[in-house]
Design an enzyme around this catalytic site. Sequence first.
Site, PDB file in Angstrom:
ATOM      1  N   THR A 154      -6.461  -1.052 -36.084  1.00 57.55           N
ATOM      2  CA  THR A 154      -7.355  -0.122 -36.772  1.00 57.55           C
ATOM      3  C   THR A 154      -6.779   1.290 -36.685  1.00 57.55           C
ATOM      4  O   THR A 154      -5.719   1.522 -36.099  1.00 57.55           O
ATOM      5  CB  THR A 154      -8.753  -0.114 -36.134  1.00 57.55           C
ATOM      6  OG1 THR A 154      -8.650   0.480 -34.817  1.00 57.55           O
ATOM      7  CG2 THR A 154      -9.322  -1.510 -36.014  1.00 57.55           C
ATOM      8  N   TYR A 204      -9.972   8.653 -21.810  1.00 54.08           N
ATOM      9  CA  TYR A 204     -10.369   7.471 -22.584  1.00 54.08           C
ATOM     10  C   TYR A 204     -10.765   6.331 -21.652  1.00 54.08           C
ATOM     11  O   TYR A 204     -11.806   5.698 -21.841  1.00 54.08           O
ATOM     12  CB  TYR A 204      -9.217   7.039 -23.491  1.00 54.08           C
ATOM     13  CG  TYR A 204      -9.488   5.765 -24.263  1.00 54.08           C
ATOM     14  CD1 TYR A 204     -10.433   5.729 -25.286  1.00 54.08           C
ATOM     15  CD2 TYR A 204      -8.798   4.585 -23.963  1.00 54.08           C
ATOM     16  CE1 TYR A 204     -10.694   4.554 -25.983  1.00 54.08           C
ATOM     17  CE2 TYR A 204      -9.047   3.409 -24.663  1.00 54.08           C
ATOM     18  CZ  TYR A 204      -9.986   3.402 -25.669  1.00 54.08           C
ATOM     19  OH  TYR A 204     -10.242   2.238 -26.361  1.00 54.08           O
ATOM     20  N   LYS A 248     -14.496   4.348 -21.120  1.00 56.58           N
ATOM     21  CA  LYS A 248     -14.672   2.907 -21.277  1.00 56.58           C
ATOM     22  C   LYS A 248     -15.193   2.258 -19.996  1.00 56.58           C
ATOM     23  O   LYS A 248     -15.958   1.287 -20.050  1.00 56.58           O
ATOM     24  CB  LYS A 248     -13.356   2.264 -21.711  1.00 56.58           C
ATOM     25  CG  LYS A 248     -12.957   2.639 -23.139  1.00 56.58           C
ATOM     26  CD  LYS A 248     -14.018   2.211 -24.139  1.00 56.58           C
ATOM     27  CE  LYS A 248     -13.717   2.579 -25.558  1.00 56.58           C
ATOM     28  NZ  LYS A 248     -14.745   2.118 -26.508  1.00 56.58           N
TER      29      LYS A 248
END
Length: 238
Positions: A150, A113, A117
């Site tokens: 989220t 991840y 990014k």
Amino acid sequence: VEFLYCDLASMKSIRQFVQRFRAKNCPLHVLVNNAGVMLVPERKTEDGFEEHFGLNYLGHFLLTNLLLDKLKQSGTHSHNARIVTVSSATHYVGKLHLDDLQSRCSYSPHGAYAQSKLALVLFTYRLQHLLTANGSHVTANVVDPGIVDTELYKHVFWVIKVVKWMTAWLFFKTPEEGASTSIYAAVSPEMEGAGGCYLYNEERTKSADVAYDEELQRRLWTESCKMVGISDESSRVP
């Protein structure tokens, strides 16, 4: 508002989306690259890419490049078209493994991840360099939305989910608050003509030192072109 389907984890879907968009013959003033997954188990997209790298980064890389001519046509000297890419503070601990971008040797959800990014920041800086060199009326910036409440956290360990549930109201931004910096980059008059910025809380700030490595930016761009099957037009730009 009109909806067009696009699966950022599928190179075929991205190309089909671009064809449908082009058929509308509309200008394109703002492109916000915001899709993403986080800490997913080791798995691949339909094109065989590690999911973090394939969806978070390569999908946006291809989409942006296929729409670049439309963005250039839409921008003007007084009103630049804008590309806004959503990264994360996680990029600060990310490492780009050019010899193993698919994390095949050793898979870590957090490492994969963070790498995706970091790749988005490197991509944005290289893209702005190319846009400037070509005299294009298009700017590219990258934003950090902060920690937002989220569904992105659905793959984290259950203990973290409990902590998130208990403290989200105090430490996490709402989706609306999380979107504010992307909106700022997309429409604020203060960002007119400004590109190559890393933005957090609607302010320009410094990204990870490695993200400014121009040789790394070039190498990632060239490798990305090979992976998604497009020509590397940047090879003529120093």
